[in-house]
Scaffold this active site. Structure first.
Site, PDB file in Angstrom:
ATOM      1  N   GLY A   1       4.672  -3.009  11.873  1.00  0.00           N
ATOM      2  CA  GLY A   1       3.270  -2.655  11.776  1.00  0.00           C
ATOM      3  C   GLY A   1       2.960  -1.461  12.659  1.00  0.00           C
ATOM      4  N   CYS A   2       1.823  -0.824  12.405  1.00  0.00           N
ATOM      5  CA  CYS A   2       1.448   0.365  13.170  1.00  0.00           C
ATOM      6  C   CYS A   2       1.087   0.024  14.614  1.00  0.00           C
ATOM      7  CB  CYS A   2       0.305   1.103  12.478  1.00  0.00           C
ATOM      8  SG  CYS A   2      -1.079   0.054  11.967  1.00  0.00           S
TER       9      CYS A   2
END
Length: 346
Positions: free
Chosen positions: A149-150
């Site tokens: 995920g970012c």
């Protein structure tokens, strides 16, 4: 030329992968798949690709597309991948997946934080967490790579040197991170409409964002002990970019300059990790449009606390750029191949 198919090519992450790969010297896009836009040219959906990349979108039919590529990138919502990935595995394909389905070691942790049943637990043994700076060798040998995920990418890399060297209190780490609106994907939900986002700055999913567990998993593996964090995400009225501000209490006396040198040594062989000199701090405009992460820090001597700041492009190092970095690894290419462009700045 290595061949890649992109499933979910018309979402923001998918089209960013197209933008990055269409000019890659060693990787050829051989299929773009979109259920909603099958039969249409991707350049009709994203006119910025006109005269540059005009491939027609394939329907999502694994039997028809499997032979078109060696590796497939899946940019599909969480849970949807279970209809696609097992079929690709059966056909011997390698996959870089953008859902949360292959980011976890534990099925129980995934199901708790995603409030859903994991549809493919038997495939976890074939997977690796796709953060190259920490899992490069595992990625090389995995059939499925769970692209991080970012928020976790921005947070884990910012904390890794401190956690690995046991320099901070591992039970009192606070992460405040802010993302551009593209992080929510290409959808029409009310919270992401212009009038809701413009000139507005807000927190969401306070204390229960699913990326908390992803951050905790990776930091715990580094520390070889259980780590818990307090993580609060925020939405910023800009298209792309992410800035994390992280607070950790030091368990020994260290100066700002000492920790910066520690970070530079830790990441000395990592092209995409840029450690800023003392007195300089990251900004999103320096990394937007790139695959770089910028990290700066300050030691608050009064509190014996270190404040770490990190910036990425949520669509770049936080998603599509990182996927291309992983593809380079899978094909035995230099990791920076096709990714040396600097941030937009303006």
């Amino acid at each position: 030329m290595a061949s890649v198919g992109i499933i979910g090519a018309t979402g923001y992450v998918g089209t960013e992968i197209v933008r990055l790969l269409q000019n890659h010297p060693d990787i050829n896009i051989t299929s773009v798949v979109s259920h909603n836009f099958a039969g249409q040219k991707i350049s009709d959906i994203y006119p910025n690709l006109k005269n540059v990349f005009e491939m027609e979108c394939d329907e999502l039919d694994i039997d028809k597309i499997a032979d078109k590529a060696e590796v497939f990138v899946t940019a599909l919502p969480h849970g949807i991948s279970k209809e696609v990935i097992p079929k690709l595995v059966e056909k011997g394909k390698r996959i870089v997946d953008h859902s949360g389905d292959f980011r976890y070691k534990s099925v129980e942790v995934y199901e708790k934080w995603y409030n859903a049943t994991h549809g493919m637990p038997h495939l976890l043994k074939l997977s690796a967490y796709g953060l190259p700076e920490l899992h490069r060798e595992e990625i090389k040998n995995a059939q499925i790579i769970g692209n991080p995920g970012c928020y976790p990418t921005c947070s884990i890399l910012a904390l890794a040197p401190l956690v690995k060297n046991r320099l901070v209190d591992t039970k009192n780490i606070i992460i405040d991170a802010a993302s551009g609106v593209s992080g929510a994907g290409r959808k029409t939900d009310l919270p992401y409409q212009f009038c809701e986002c413009d000139e507005n700055f807000k927190a969401y999913s306070v204390s229960n964002h699913r990326h908390t567990s992803e951050i905790e998993q990776e930091l715990s593996l580094l520390a070889e002990e259980e780590i818990t964090v307090s993580f609060t995400p925020h939405l910023v009225p800009m298209k792309r970019g992410m800035l994390a501000t992280i607070y950790a209490n030091l368990n020994c006396e260290k100066s700002t300059s000492e920790l910066i040198e520690l970070y530079k040594e830790y990441y000395k062989n990592e092209y995409f990790v840029r450690i800023l000199d003392e007195g300089k701090l990251p900004e999103t405009k320096f990394v937007a449009g790139s695959n770089f992460i910028d990290i700066g820090l300050v030691v608050d001597k009064r509190l014996n606390r270190v404040v770490i700041l990190s910036a990425i492009d949520n669509l770049g190092k936080g998603a599509a750029g990182q996927a291309v970095q992983v593809l380079n690894i899978l094909f035995g290419l230099p990791e920076h191949r096709g990714l040396t462009n600097p941030g937009f700045y303006l």
